[in-house]
Design a protein around this motif. Structure first.
Motif, PDB file in Angstrom:
ATOM      1  N   GLY A 174     -42.718  48.094 -42.945  1.00  0.00           N
ATOM      2  CA  GLY A 174     -43.973  47.709 -42.317  1.00  0.00           C
ATOM      3  C   GLY A 174     -45.093  48.686 -42.610  1.00  0.00           C
ATOM      4  N   THR A 175     -44.763  49.963 -42.583  1.00  0.00           N
ATOM      5  CA  THR A 175     -45.768  50.982 -42.894  1.00  0.00           C
ATOM      6  C   THR A 175     -46.188  50.901 -44.352  1.00  0.00           C
ATOM      7  OG1 THR A 175     -44.776  52.400 -41.209  1.00  0.00           O
ATOM      8  CG2 THR A 175     -46.262  53.454 -42.769  1.00  0.00           C
ATOM      9  N   MET A 176     -45.233  50.602 -45.242  1.00  0.00           N
ATOM     10  CA  MET A 176     -45.572  50.469 -46.663  1.00  0.00           C
ATOM     11  C   MET A 176     -46.459  49.247 -46.908  1.00  0.00           C
ATOM     12  SD  MET A 176     -42.030  51.596 -48.505  1.00  0.00           S
ATOM     13  CE  MET A 176     -42.602  51.120 -50.101  1.00  0.00           C
ATOM     14  N   VAL A 177     -46.225  48.158 -46.191  1.00  0.00           N
ATOM     15  CA  VAL A 177     -47.062  46.967 -46.332  1.00  0.00           C
ATOM     16  C   VAL A 177     -48.474  47.283 -45.859  1.00  0.00           C
ATOM     17  CG1 VAL A 177     -47.454  44.636 -45.433  1.00  0.00           C
ATOM     18  CG2 VAL A 177     -45.186  45.300 -46.248  1.00  0.00           C
ATOM     19  N   MET A 178     -48.592  48.019 -44.766  1.00  0.00           N
ATOM     20  CA  MET A 178     -49.923  48.400 -44.284  1.00  0.00           C
ATOM     21  C   MET A 178     -50.628  49.304 -45.286  1.00  0.00           C
ATOM     22  SD  MET A 178     -49.673  48.924 -40.184  1.00  0.00           S
ATOM     23  CE  MET A 178     -47.976  49.397 -39.871  1.00  0.00           C
ATOM     24  N   ALA A 179     -49.891  50.232 -45.879  1.00  0.00           N
ATOM     25  CA  ALA A 179     -50.494  51.129 -46.867  1.00  0.00           C
ATOM     26  C   ALA A 179     -50.896  50.376 -48.126  1.00  0.00           C
ATOM     27  CB  ALA A 179     -49.514  52.247 -47.223  1.00  0.00           C
ATOM     28  N   LEU A 180     -50.090  49.396 -48.526  1.00  0.00           N
ATOM     29  CA  LEU A 180     -50.428  48.577 -49.678  1.00  0.00           C
ATOM     30  C   LEU A 180     -51.683  47.749 -49.402  1.00  0.00           C
ATOM     31  CD1 LEU A 180     -49.516  47.672 -52.521  1.00  0.00           C
ATOM     32  CD2 LEU A 180     -48.294  45.818 -51.400  1.00  0.00           C
ATOM     33  N   GLY A 181     -51.770  47.202 -48.194  1.00  0.00           N
ATOM     34  CA  GLY A 181     -52.969  46.447 -47.831  1.00  0.00           C
ATOM     35  C   GLY A 181     -54.214  47.295 -47.833  1.00  0.00           C
ATOM     36  N   ASP A 182     -54.058  48.563 -47.499  1.00  0.00           N
ATOM     37  CA  ASP A 182     -55.198  49.470 -47.500  1.00  0.00           C
ATOM     38  C   ASP A 182     -55.700  49.716 -48.920  1.00  0.00           C
ATOM     39  OD1 ASP A 182     -57.010  51.088 -46.055  1.00  0.00           O
ATOM     40  OD2 ASP A 182     -55.922  52.863 -46.722  1.00  0.00           O
ATOM     41  N   GLN A 183     -54.826  49.581 -49.899  1.00  0.00           N
ATOM     42  CA  GLN A 183     -55.224  49.791 -51.306  1.00  0.00           C
ATOM     43  C   GLN A 183     -56.132  48.676 -51.815  1.00  0.00           C
ATOM     44  OE1 GLN A 183     -54.551  52.593 -53.121  1.00  0.00           O
ATOM     45  NE2 GLN A 183     -53.781  53.298 -51.145  1.00  0.00           N
TER      46      GLN A 183
END
Length: 126
Positions: free
Chosen positions: A115-124
């Motif tokens: 979930g944290t990785m998906v949020m970080a990817l969305g931030d990109q």
């Protein structure tokens, strides 16, 4: 408090066990010898309880952060993919918190990381 230390009480405990007829030796393969099992069980239960609370607390914190970020990004001029990624990551963290509360701490950890990785990817994409 009698001023005794743990090392002072061990010979007393051993002498009381001998007087009661318990030599402390294990005759069966399944017998583990008295007081050691409850202490180990209590320690294991404490570790498991701490892991569950950690998973629940971390999952709740990441869920709130993801939802707040999704709402802030949705109100701004960010592309639609960004708040969707934050919301999807927050949903994964919420599921991880639920699994953690039920004792599935390993799966909860992986969901929190994903979930944290998906949020970080969305931030990109911003």
């Amino acid at each position: 408090m009698s001023g005794r230390t743990d090392s002072d009480t061990e010979p007393v405990i051993a002498a009381e066990a001998e007087a009661a007829g318990d030599s402390g030796a294990t005759g069966d393969m399944g017998d583990t010898g008295g007081a050691e099992v409850p202490e180990d069980d209590e320690e294991y239960a404490g570790d498991a309880r701490r892991a569950r609370w950690t998973a629940v607390g971390t999952g709740a914190l990441l869920t709130l952060a993801g939802l707040a970020a999704a709402l802030l990004r949705a109100a701004g001029s960010a592309p639609a993919l960004v708040p969707a990624a934050y919301a999807l990551g927050a949903a994964g963290c919420a599921l991880g918190a639920v699994l953690g509360s039920r004792g599935r701490t390993r799966r909860a950890l992986w969901l929190l990381v994903a979930g944290t990785m998906v949020m970080a990817l969305g931030d990109q994409f911003d």
